[in-house]
Design an enzyme around this catalytic site. Structure first.
Site, PDB file in Angstrom:
ATOM      1  N   LYS A  22       0.849  -1.208   0.000  1.00  0.00           N
ATOM      2  CA  LYS A  22       0.000   0.000   0.000  1.00  0.00           C
ATOM      3  C   LYS A  22       0.879   1.250   0.000  1.00  0.00           C
ATOM      4  O   LYS A  22       0.684   2.174  -0.799  1.00  0.00           O
ATOM      5  CB  LYS A  22      -0.902   0.029   1.228  1.00  0.00           C
ATOM      6  CG  LYS A  22      -1.531   1.404   1.495  1.00  0.00           C
ATOM      7  CD  LYS A  22      -2.315   1.453   2.775  1.00  0.00           C
ATOM      8  CE  LYS A  22      -1.563   1.652   4.013  1.00  0.00           C
ATOM      9  NZ  LYS A  22      -1.278   3.043   4.406  1.00  0.00           N
ATOM     10  N   ASN A  23       1.872   1.277   0.885  1.00  0.00           N
ATOM     11  CA  ASN A  23       2.668   2.491   1.069  1.00  0.00           C
ATOM     12  C   ASN A  23       3.647   2.735  -0.065  1.00  0.00           C
ATOM     13  O   ASN A  23       4.269   3.789  -0.137  1.00  0.00           O
ATOM     14  CB  ASN A  23       3.383   2.438   2.420  1.00  0.00           C
ATOM     15  CG  ASN A  23       2.390   2.622   3.545  1.00  0.00           C
ATOM     16  OD1 ASN A  23       1.232   2.975   3.312  1.00  0.00           O
ATOM     17  ND2 ASN A  23       2.822   2.361   4.763  1.00  0.00           N
ATOM     18  N   CYS A 129      -4.618  13.261  13.105  1.00  0.00           N
ATOM     19  CA  CYS A 129      -4.520  11.826  12.833  1.00  0.00           C
ATOM     20  C   CYS A 129      -4.437  11.081  14.159  1.00  0.00           C
ATOM     21  O   CYS A 129      -3.800  11.546  15.103  1.00  0.00           O
ATOM     22  CB  CYS A 129      -3.265  11.560  12.004  1.00  0.00           C
ATOM     23  SG  CYS A 129      -2.976   9.815  11.715  1.00  0.00           S
ATOM     24  N   ARG A 134       1.000  15.036  12.637  1.00  0.00           N
ATOM     25  CA  ARG A 134       1.589  14.683  11.333  1.00  0.00           C
ATOM     26  C   ARG A 134       1.653  15.911  10.429  1.00  0.00           C
ATOM     27  O   ARG A 134       0.954  15.997   9.426  1.00  0.00           O
ATOM     28  CB  ARG A 134       0.812  13.565  10.680  1.00  0.00           C
ATOM     29  CG  ARG A 134       0.839  12.289  11.521  1.00  0.00           C
ATOM     30  CD  ARG A 134       0.232  11.128  10.839  1.00  0.00           C
ATOM     31  NE  ARG A 134       1.046  10.638   9.736  1.00  0.00           N
ATOM     32  CZ  ARG A 134       0.663   9.658   8.933  1.00  0.00           C
ATOM     33  NH1 ARG A 134      -0.520   9.097   9.129  1.00  0.00           N
ATOM     34  NH2 ARG A 134       1.415   9.231   7.961  1.00  0.00           N
ATOM     35  N   ASP A 321       5.052   0.832  11.928  1.00  0.00           N
ATOM     36  CA  ASP A 321       3.789   0.237  11.493  1.00  0.00           C
ATOM     37  C   ASP A 321       3.604  -1.201  11.972  1.00  0.00           C
ATOM     38  O   ASP A 321       2.568  -1.811  11.714  1.00  0.00           O
ATOM     39  CB  ASP A 321       3.665   0.301   9.968  1.00  0.00           C
ATOM     40  CG  ASP A 321       3.590   1.742   9.459  1.00  0.00           C
ATOM     41  OD1 ASP A 321       3.815   1.962   8.265  1.00  0.00           O
ATOM     42  OD2 ASP A 321       3.325   2.633  10.286  1.00  0.00           O
ATOM     43  N   ARG A 413      -8.481  -0.258   4.867  1.00  0.00           N
ATOM     44  CA  ARG A 413      -7.591   0.752   4.283  1.00  0.00           C
ATOM     45  C   ARG A 413      -6.230   0.172   3.941  1.00  0.00           C
ATOM     46  O   ARG A 413      -5.531   0.670   3.076  1.00  0.00           O
ATOM     47  CB  ARG A 413      -7.404   1.910   5.272  1.00  0.00           C
ATOM     48  CG  ARG A 413      -8.700   2.629   5.633  1.00  0.00           C
ATOM     49  CD  ARG A 413      -8.400   3.864   6.399  1.00  0.00           C
ATOM     50  NE  ARG A 413      -7.412   4.641   5.653  1.00  0.00           N
ATOM     51  CZ  ARG A 413      -6.773   5.678   6.192  1.00  0.00           C
ATOM     52  NH1 ARG A 413      -7.007   6.007   7.445  1.00  0.00           N
ATOM     53  NH2 ARG A 413      -5.889   6.351   5.491  1.00  0.00           N
TER      54      ARG A 413
HETATM   55  C1  EPZ Z   1       4.672   6.948   5.938  1.00  0.00           C
HETATM   56  O1  EPZ Z   1       3.972   8.094   6.426  1.00  0.00           O
HETATM   57  C2  EPZ Z   1       3.661   5.796   5.984  1.00  0.00           C
HETATM   58  N1  EPZ Z   1       2.489   6.142   5.207  1.00  0.00           N
HETATM   59  C3  EPZ Z   1       3.230   5.534   7.426  1.00  0.00           C
HETATM   60  O2  EPZ Z   1       2.416   4.353   7.433  1.00  0.00           O
HETATM   61  C4  EPZ Z   1       4.459   5.230   8.266  1.00  0.00           C
HETATM   62  O3  EPZ Z   1       4.070   5.082   9.602  1.00  0.00           O
HETATM   63  C5  EPZ Z   1       5.457   6.408   8.150  1.00  0.00           C
HETATM   64  O4  EPZ Z   1       5.791   6.637   6.774  1.00  0.00           O
HETATM   65  C6  EPZ Z   1       6.745   6.130   8.888  1.00  0.00           C
HETATM   66  O5  EPZ Z   1       7.333   4.961   8.462  1.00  0.00           O
HETATM   67  C7  EPZ Z   1       2.514   5.972   3.865  1.00  0.00           C
HETATM   68  O6  EPZ Z   1       3.491   5.606   3.266  1.00  0.00           O
HETATM   69  C8  EPZ Z   1       1.249   6.252   3.128  1.00  0.00           C
HETATM   70  P1  EPZ Z   1       6.843  10.425   7.784  1.00  0.00           P
HETATM   71  P2  EPZ Z   1       4.618   9.559   6.296  1.00  0.00           P
HETATM   72  O7  EPZ Z   1       6.711  11.700   7.011  1.00  0.00           O
HETATM   73  O8  EPZ Z   1       5.530   9.627   5.132  1.00  0.00           O
HETATM   74  C9  EPZ Z   1       7.315  13.849  11.074  1.00  0.00           C
HETATM   75  C10 EPZ Z   1       0.501   3.028   7.821  1.00  0.00           C
HETATM   76  O9  EPZ Z   1       0.121   2.526   8.887  1.00  0.00           O
HETATM   77  N2  EPZ Z   1       7.118  14.787   9.951  1.00  0.00           N
HETATM   78  O10 EPZ Z   1       7.992   9.563   7.462  1.00  0.00           O
HETATM   79  O11 EPZ Z   1       3.504  10.520   6.388  1.00  0.00           O
HETATM   80  C11 EPZ Z   1       6.062  13.019  11.361  1.00  0.00           C
HETATM   81  O12 EPZ Z   1       5.155  13.707  12.181  1.00  0.00           O
HETATM   82  C12 EPZ Z   1       1.032   4.474   7.803  1.00  0.00           C
HETATM   83  O13 EPZ Z   1       0.514   2.420   6.744  1.00  0.00           O
HETATM   84  C13 EPZ Z   1       7.280  16.136  10.178  1.00  0.00           C
HETATM   85  O14 EPZ Z   1       7.570  16.562  11.296  1.00  0.00           O
HETATM   86  O15 EPZ Z   1       5.478   9.604   7.642  1.00  0.00           O
HETATM   87  C14 EPZ Z   1       6.655  11.779  12.001  1.00  0.00           C
HETATM   88  O16 EPZ Z   1       6.872  12.016  13.349  1.00  0.00           O
HETATM   89  C15 EPZ Z   1       0.795   5.190   9.089  1.00  0.00           C
HETATM   90  N3  EPZ Z   1       7.080  16.991   9.130  1.00  0.00           N
HETATM   91  C16 EPZ Z   1       7.970  11.603  11.258  1.00  0.00           C
HETATM   92  O17 EPZ Z   1       8.282  12.872  10.686  1.00  0.00           O
HETATM   93  C17 EPZ Z   1       6.771  16.544   7.864  1.00  0.00           C
HETATM   94  O18 EPZ Z   1       6.599  17.356   6.936  1.00  0.00           O
HETATM   95  C18 EPZ Z   1       7.951  10.547  10.155  1.00  0.00           C
HETATM   96  O19 EPZ Z   1       6.824  10.765   9.336  1.00  0.00           O
HETATM   97  C19 EPZ Z   1       6.628  15.159   7.661  1.00  0.00           C
HETATM   98  C20 EPZ Z   1       6.816  14.303   8.723  1.00  0.00           C
END
Ligand code: EPZ
Length: 418
Positions: A22-23, A129, A134, A321, A413
């Site tokens: 999915k991701n 969320c 996020r 995850d 989802r």
């Molecule tokens: C991806 O989300 C995945 N989603 C998430 O999976 C997964 O948990 C996450 O990566 C971490 O591995 C998809 O791929 C669709 P991040 P993403 O940006 O890219 C902070 C699932 O269960 N951050 O790597 O949105 C954020 O708050 C989902 O399938 C900022 O501060 O996650 C977090 O603490 C849930 N500013 C950290 O970075 C930003 O602009 C990592 O988030 C972006 C992120």
């Protein structure tokens, strides 16, 4: 379907074919917005999040056709997921509406591709969320470095590019480390920028590499993906390409834990265990037995579940995850485990629900202390997010009696025919 009724006590036995990721599929579908001509993406799972992304790129001028499966698949019957054929027919639209974005945060993935290809993007700001804060500030910061300008207006991020984006060297890390979708958004945009871009502090997840490999097939020039430093040499245009999405490492990990928690035996096909090393290392420490044979894994487990300490980390560390699913398993260990969540420090909504089933978990900031118990009891519990709901299904399968899990739409989802 609002709820699952789960009667616990059976040992899981059988074969499962792991779906496409999915991701990985979500950002890949968004990246096809930059292609001229047809793209054909294989292995895209049938999930409600994928349907939302198909709807979104459809609104952004794409024709999307899902073809019937060819052969082989889950339970060894026909493949459930036929290839998706995507063609951009109209480039006038540039808005990702609130109605879609509110259902799926990953809609943010269209920001980079649309900005780079169409010079303007209006994307509804993803809201709150269940798994925690996020923000998307890193996405915006990276695209600003490439020359885009942004303002927020009526709940939307409005981005504009005058002329072409311009390549540069940038640092993209945040307080919690690298951002997965942020890295992909900036990498996509940089493929059509003028000159070279270097993203330092990039995420190394397999989903980033999978998207990079599609982009390279589309004519992009990218090096260093899968490492913290990605280098992109901008090109004038990209063409449609054919690509197969990688297997879903989180679905694979979830089924491994499902076998372990029920003391069952599973044969998992279409797995890439290199993408789950930190996960399987920890699971083998807990007492899970894994025999790998190319893309197939045979899972069995000893009755004894060993307590462990685990901290979630960016790839190649233990994936956030799988945190909830591992916690469900550790509820039955014969000792005290400690789980620390470094990526989404508030990602513990499953704790209260597991405690309702007789678990003994205490939360202290980003850490949960799990005192193992002899058994869990069936109870009425509520799903709050995708992975928490998977963890509650696993707990329900081993609990004494019946568990009723409400709000199971979360499951659809991210898990196909769970
Ligand atoms: C991806 O989300 C995945 N989603 C998430 O999976 C997964 O948990 C996450 O990566 C971490 O591995 C998809 O791929 C669709 P991040 P993403 O940006 O890219 C902070 C699932 O269960 N951050 O790597 O949105 C954020 O708050 C989902 O399938 C900022 O501060 O996650 C977090 O603490 C849930 N500013 C950290 O970075 C930003 O602009 C990592 O988030 C972006 C992120």
């Amino acid at each position: 379907m609002d709820s699952f009724l789960i009667r616990g006590g059976s040992r899981l036995k059988g074969k499962v074919e792991i779906s496409g990721s999915k991701n990985s599929a979500l950002p890949i579908l968004a990246a096809t917005l930059m292609a001229e001509g047809k793209s054909v993406i294989q292995g895209v799972p049938r999930l409600s999040d994928i349907d939302s992304m198909i709807k979104l790129i459809g609104e952004l001028g794409c024709q999307v056709v899902r073809h019937e499966p060819t052969s082989g698949g889950r339970g060894m019957g026909p493949v459930l997921d036929g290839p998706l054929e995507i063609e951009v027919l109209d480039e006038r639209q540039c808005e990702a509406r609130y109605e879609i974005v509110k259902t799926m945060r990953a809609s943010i993935c269209v920001l980079g591709p649309i900005l780079a290809k169409r010079g303007k993007a209006v994307v509804s700001i993803p809201g709150g969320c269940a798994i925690g804060d996020r923000p998307v500030d890193l996405h915006v910061r990276g695209l600003e470095k490439l020359g885009a300008t942004f303002r927020t207006e009526n709940g939307n991020i409005v981005g504009q590019v005058h002329g072409r984006l311009k390549g540069c060297r940038m640092y993209l890390g945040g307080a919690q480390g690298p951002t997965v979708l942020g890295t992909i958004n900036v990498m996509c945009a940089a493929t059509l920028a003028e000159g070279d871009t270097t993203i330092v502090g990039a995420a190394c997840e397999p989903e980033v590499s999978d998207c990079a490999e599609l982009l390279i097939k589309m004519g992009a020039r990218i090096k260093g993906y899968g490492t913290p430093e990605i280098r992109v040499e901008g090109v004038e245009k990209l063409a449609g390409a054919e690509h197969r999405v990688i297997p879903d490492r989180i679905e694979c990990g979830t089924f491994i834990i499902a076998a372990a928690i029920t003391n069952g035996e599973l044969e998992l096909k279409n797995c890439n265990m290199d993408h789950l090393l930190a996960g399987t290392d920890r699971l083998e420490e807990v007492g899970v037995r894994l025999e790998r044979d190319h893309g197939t894994v045979f899972v069995s487990s000893s009755r004894r579940i060993t307590p462990v300490e685990m901290t979630t980390q960016p790839y190649p560390g233990f994936p956030t995850d799988l945190q909830a699913q591992l916690m469900a398993l550790l509820c039955l260990s014969d000792g005290i485990s400690v789980v620390t969540e470094r990526i989404f420090p508030d990602r513990f909504l499953h704790v209260g629900e597991l405690n309702r089933m007789g678990a003994r978990i205490r939360k202290e900031g980003p850490t949960a202390i799990i005192q193992g118990v002899k058994e869990l009891q069936g109870a009425n519990v509520m799903a709050s997010d995708l992975r928490a709901s998977a963890a509650l299904v696993l707990a329900g399968m081993v609990a004494k009696g019946t568990t009723r899990l409400d709000r199971v739409y979360h499951i659809g989802r991210g898990y196909e025919k769970f």
